[in-house]
Write a protein that holds these residues in place. Structure first.
Motif, short mmCIF file in Angstrom:
data_model
loop_
_atom_site.label_atom_id
_atom_site.label_comp_id
_atom_site.label_asym_id
_atom_site.label_seq_id
_atom_site.Cartn_x
_atom_site.Cartn_y
_atom_site.Cartn_z
N VAL A 1 104.93 18.31 31.91
CA VAL A 1 104.26 18.85 30.73
C VAL A 1 102.75 18.76 30.94
O VAL A 1 102.22 17.69 31.26
CB VAL A 1 104.67 18.06 29.47
CG1 VAL A 1 103.86 18.54 28.26
CG2 VAL A 1 106.16 18.21 29.20
N PHE A 2 102.08 19.88 30.79
CA PHE A 2 100.63 19.88 30.90
C PHE A 2 100.02 19.64 29.52
O PHE A 2 100.28 20.40 28.59
CB PHE A 2 100.13 21.20 31.50
CG PHE A 2 100.48 21.33 32.95
CD1 PHE A 2 99.64 20.83 33.92
CD2 PHE A 2 101.68 21.90 33.34
CE1 PHE A 2 99.98 20.90 35.27
CE2 PHE A 2 102.03 21.98 34.68
CZ PHE A 2 101.17 21.48 35.65
N PRO A 3 99.28 18.55 29.37
CA PRO A 3 98.76 18.20 28.04
C PRO A 3 97.67 19.15 27.56
O PRO A 3 97.17 19.98 28.33
CB PRO A 3 98.20 16.79 28.25
CG PRO A 3 97.88 16.72 29.70
CD PRO A 3 98.85 17.60 30.41
N ALA A 4 97.30 18.98 26.31
CA ALA A 4 96.26 19.80 25.69
C ALA A 4 95.04 19.83 26.61
O ALA A 4 94.63 18.80 27.16
CB ALA A 4 95.89 19.26 24.33
N ARG A 5 94.48 20.99 26.76
CA ARG A 5 93.41 21.17 27.72
C ARG A 5 92.05 20.80 27.14
O ARG A 5 91.81 20.95 25.95
CB ARG A 5 93.41 22.65 28.11
CG ARG A 5 92.64 22.97 29.33
CD ARG A 5 93.04 24.34 29.83
NE ARG A 5 91.96 24.93 30.60
CZ ARG A 5 91.61 24.52 31.81
NH1 ARG A 5 92.25 23.53 32.37
NH2 ARG A 5 90.62 25.10 32.45
N ASP A 6 91.18 20.33 28.01
CA ASP A 6 89.80 20.07 27.63
C ASP A 6 89.01 21.37 27.85
O ASP A 6 88.71 21.73 28.99
CB ASP A 6 89.25 18.93 28.50
CG ASP A 6 87.77 18.67 28.26
OD1 ASP A 6 87.17 19.38 27.41
OD2 ASP A 6 87.22 17.77 28.91
N MET B 1 100.23 27.04 29.00
CA MET B 1 100.19 26.18 30.19
C MET B 1 101.54 25.58 30.56
O MET B 1 101.66 24.89 31.55
CB MET B 1 99.19 25.06 29.98
CG MET B 1 97.77 25.56 30.01
SD MET B 1 96.62 24.21 29.94
CE MET B 1 97.04 23.31 31.41
N ASN B 2 102.55 25.84 29.72
CA ASN B 2 103.83 25.16 29.95
C ASN B 2 105.02 26.09 30.09
O ASN B 2 106.14 25.71 29.82
CB ASN B 2 104.07 24.15 28.83
CG ASN B 2 103.21 22.92 29.01
OD1 ASN B 2 103.45 22.14 29.93
ND2 ASN B 2 102.20 22.75 28.18
#
Lengths: 308, 223
Positions: free
Chosen positions: B199-204, B158-159
């Motif tokens: 930054v895209f954080p950890a995904r749900d 994602m990053n």
């Protein structure tokens, strides 16, 4: 000090750091570890232990790191996102800290298609950026990704990888900046052969002030032969080996190519040492740990600093 | 649409080896569009099975039928007259895997899938389909110039691209475009490169498969 590891002490006290690498065996043979580790003793500041590199099953990085701790050596635990979800990774991180491991290198991991179990189901629950943010959260907030408080806080010196030669090139510095935002303390780069491109990359990183925010260790891998150089150039994705190295190795007799490869590595170390922002070298002597002492010696990097 | 492809004939023959009469059911939905399980494909497979079994000296009777859709009980109900007392011993479904599951839910008869349900995708050119969606349940493509890194990056990063991205291709194969390279080019074109800096954080992932079988309830549509 964030974690108090030897690597952190060497870097923060301004020494030119040197890290090595140890690839665990494809089996349970502890002797392999002892033998490889002996070559690296007193020659490097910390030893990276790869995590099922190239997606091939090997002895666990965590277990090998513990063996190194027991031998009085400092490991750098590599952790890839390919094989575990966030639950397993956090559990391993807490365990690693309990076993005396203080450095962690956060990686996405090679795709499982390349390894010895291409039929496996990969995970990639987190990407490398999210993994290092998770390690930072554990360390700085004492909390897990869920927000749950840790009973005992794991203090790690947090590393990440950077490949200045992957595409798109312009995004590589941005990605480094994102890793810094996510909490990286030190960065080890992919094997560098294209010095000009690396210099450009470092210049861009330096101009953006990124070299002030984390320690960058340049990745150096000695070439054993012209065959290896060609293989690296052709088959390792995101790696560039310029023709002049291939020509140079081709120009010497076959039994002298290894020596020439070592000479090249020593020259490269000296070259990156001159570049602003390069804080050290990560020496990845792939299955060639026995040649590390002479490379380090020839590069004038001995003895290694002792920092308390 | 759901893209599927037919299983090899040998595998289907092995599934029906013990039967003398089967019902082969096609679907006029997605699998017709991707040429895997519509009326035409039912005809082709039925002939192939008949010929193969004739050669073996064990003739197989194949009743052909194609439903409007197999993912709807209303249409599955239409099979009732055929399955009640006609000597049909098993059903082979040429739908995505929802079809055989729906048939199995409604009738007490062995059901076999003739297709492999492959992905949610689109057609690139005649005869070529590619995956565009992993049905993760929480679409984020607007952050990435309208391209999906979850389904189209081999590592669902994602990053940004991993270290294996070279010359616009994925490390997994030179046949695969690195979607992160495409995302970068597109965002550059749109003048939105700065959006990739975040930054895209950890995904749900709980909206994805990992939340268990998913369900949508639309109260406004319920009778």
């Amino acid at each position: 000090m964030k974690a108090g590891s030897n690597l952190e002490k060497v870097l923060t006290s301004g020494h030119f750091a040197l890290t090595g690498e140890l690839g665990p065996p494809r089996g349970a043979n502890v002797e392999v570890i002892r033998k490889k580790a002996a070559f690296l003793r007193d020659k490097v500041d910390s030893i990276n232990v790869t995590d099922n590199q190239t997606s091939v099953v090997r002895m666990s990085s965590l277990a090998v790191c513990k063996l190194l701790v027991d031998m009085g050596l400092e490991p750098n635990l590599q952790m890839v996102c390919r094989d575990r979800n966030r639950i397993a990774m956090q559990s391993d991180l807490l365990g690693a800290y309990a076993l005396g491991i203080r450095n962690v290198l956060c990686l996405s991991g090679d795709h499982n298609k390349f390894g010895d179990h291409p039929q496996s189901k990969n995970v990639f629950d987190l990407d490398s950026m999210q993994l290092l943010a998770m390690v930072k959260k554990l360390r700085d907030e004492g909390r897990m990704l869920s927000g749950q408080e840790c009973d005992g806080v794991p203090k790690f010196f947090i590393g990440a990888a950077a490949n200045p030669f992957g595409d798109p090139f312009e995004f590589r510095v941005t990605r480094l900046a994102k890793k810094i935002d996510s909490g990286v303390d030190f960065v080890q780069t992919q094997c560098i052969y294209n010095m000009d491109k690396f210099r450009t990359y470092m210049k861009m990183a330096h101009e953006e002030g990124l070299t002030e925010k984390c320690f960058i260790l340049a990745g150096i891998t000695p070439l054993k032969s012209v065959g290896m150089a060609r293989y690296m150039a052709k088959f390792v994705p995101g790696l560039e080996v310029p023709d002049y190295y291939i020509e140079r190795l081709k120009g010497v007799e076959k039994n002298k190519q290894a020596e020439e490869g070592i000479k090249i590595a020593v020259e490269q170390i000296q070259e990156v040492r001159e570049m602003p922002g390069v804080a050290g070298v990560h020496l990845m002597a792939i299955e060639w740990e026995e040649r590390v002492p002479e490379i380090v010696e020839a590069a004038g990097l001995l003895p290694r600093p002792s920092v308390n | 649409m759901v893209v599927a492809e037919r299983k090899p004939i040998e595998e289907i023959l092995a599934m029906v080896a013990d039967y003398r009469k089967i019902l082969l059911v096609g679907c006029k939905g997605c699998v017709t569009v991707c040429c895997a399980g519509g009326t035409k494909e039912v005809g082709i497979l039925a002939s192939a099975l008949r010929i193969a079994r004739k050669k073996e000296g064990k003739p197989l009777e194949v009743v052909e039928h194609t439903l409007e859709r197999q993912c709807d009980p209303e249409y599955i109900e239409q099979l009732a007259p055929m399955l009640e007392g006609d000597g049909i011993e098993a059903v082979v479904s040429m739908a995505c895997s929802v079809g055989p599951q729906y048939i199995a839910k409604r009738y007490v008869i062995p059901v076999y899938p003739a297709l492999n349900t492959t992905f949610i995708g689109g057609s690139l050119e005649h005869g070529v389909w590619a995956e565009y969606c992993q049905a993760c349940g929480n679409c984020i493509i607007h952050h990435f110039g309208g391209l999906c890194p979850i389904s189209r990056c081999s590592k669902s990063l994602m990053n940004g691209p991993c270290g294996g991205s070279a010359n616009g291709k994925c490390e997994v194969s030179p046949e695969i475009d690195c979607v992160w390279h495409l995302i970068y080019d597109r965002m550059k074109e749109l003048g939105q490169l700065d959006k990739l800096r975040q930054v895209f954080p950890a995904r749900d992932w709980s909206t994805s498969r990992d939340g268990g079988p998913r369900k949508i309830v639309r109260e406004d549509l319920k009778l």
